[in-house]
Design an enzyme around this catalytic site. Sequence first.
Site, short mmCIF file in Angstrom:
data_model
loop_
_atom_site.label_atom_id
_atom_site.label_comp_id
_atom_site.label_asym_id
_atom_site.label_seq_id
_atom_site.Cartn_x
_atom_site.Cartn_y
_atom_site.Cartn_z
N ASN A 87 -1.85 -2.56 -12.39
CA ASN A 87 -0.47 -3.03 -12.22
C ASN A 87 -0.45 -4.01 -11.06
OD1 ASN A 87 2.24 -3.40 -11.87
ND2 ASN A 87 2.67 -1.32 -11.12
N TRP A 88 -0.39 -5.29 -11.41
CA TRP A 88 -0.48 -6.33 -10.38
C TRP A 88 0.85 -6.60 -9.69
CZ3 TRP A 88 -4.17 -10.57 -12.83
CH2 TRP A 88 -5.49 -10.07 -12.76
N LYS A 89 1.93 -5.95 -10.14
CA LYS A 89 3.23 -6.10 -9.49
C LYS A 89 3.55 -7.61 -9.33
CE LYS A 89 2.64 -1.58 -7.57
NZ LYS A 89 2.99 -0.59 -6.55
N GLY A 128 1.71 2.99 -2.97
CA GLY A 128 1.60 1.95 -1.95
C GLY A 128 1.60 2.49 -0.53
N SER A 140 -1.78 5.15 -4.92
CA SER A 140 -2.87 4.98 -3.96
C SER A 140 -4.24 5.39 -4.51
CB SER A 140 -2.56 5.71 -2.64
OG SER A 140 -1.39 5.18 -2.05
N GLY A 151 -2.27 0.12 -8.50
CA GLY A 151 -1.54 -1.02 -7.94
C GLY A 151 -2.42 -1.81 -7.00
N GLY A 152 -2.23 -1.61 -5.71
CA GLY A 152 -2.90 -2.41 -4.67
C GLY A 152 -4.40 -2.58 -4.87
N GLU A 198 9.42 1.45 -8.76
CA GLU A 198 10.00 0.30 -8.06
C GLU A 198 11.15 -0.29 -8.87
OE1 GLU A 198 6.27 -1.76 -7.44
OE2 GLU A 198 5.72 -0.25 -5.95
N GLU A 243 3.37 9.28 -11.38
CA GLU A 243 3.25 8.56 -10.11
C GLU A 243 4.21 9.18 -9.10
OE1 GLU A 243 1.51 4.39 -10.79
OE2 GLU A 243 3.68 4.24 -10.93
N HIS A 290 8.89 2.10 -14.03
CA HIS A 290 8.13 2.20 -12.77
C HIS A 290 9.09 2.54 -11.64
CE1 HIS A 290 5.81 1.07 -9.26
NE2 HIS A 290 4.74 1.27 -10.01
#
Length: 226
Positions: free
Chosen positions: A6-8, A156, A186, A207-208, A86, A150, A84
């Site tokens: 997930n590159w956001k 994050g 994470s 993600g990150g 976010e 999640e 998601h």
Amino acid sequence: MMIAANWKMYKGPRETREFLGRFTPPDGVDLIICPAYTSLHAAVESGRAVYAQNVHWADEGAYTGEVSAGMLVELGVQGSIVGHSERRQYFGDTDETTAKRAEAALGAGLRVIACVGETEQEREAGETEEVLRRQVAVLPRHERLVIAYEPVWAIGTGKTATTGLCQDAHAFIKSLLHVPVLYGGSVKPDNAAELMALPAVDGALVGGASLDVDSLTAICRAAIPS
Ligand code: PGA
């Protein structure tokens, strides 16, 4: 094992091409790239499986800033993330809009990763199972549906769910719905192996740590059962 990156709101088309030109997932993982809308075309051109990060429920209409499932299909996109945290936290998505987005995407032939998970407050109040039950209850039953667990407090933040907590939450979700369940929050090269080895974990939504070629490669390798 499914690993979804997930590159956001990172990587435009240029960086997407550059990354995918250098990245080859190891055999044995089902790798999915989830870039921003403007990078979907570049990602599809690479030949990888590509999902969007969100999708609207209507076929078309006066919905400024939204993208429909049909538009994604036309682009060669295979699926979408929905709900998601976010999206829920910053853009007003709810259990109901998440379900509508999932239904529309599945109806258009897309695959769906629906995100669920409790906040820190909900976990501390002992409400985790109640929250998960409520979030899962509204989702359509479908063979192309995958759930991502999640925990919001782990996204994050560098805080990862312990393996016991993760296994319990996944087993609980699987008792409600018989679908693959990915873990997200994470996930990093140094914790991926122990999380992916849990019996109720079918992969990861990253993600990150998916933004870097070496780190995503290491996570994919850690997900391959030895
Ligand atoms: P993270 O994000 O790996 O950066 O915690 C996971 C996600 O939001 O899907």
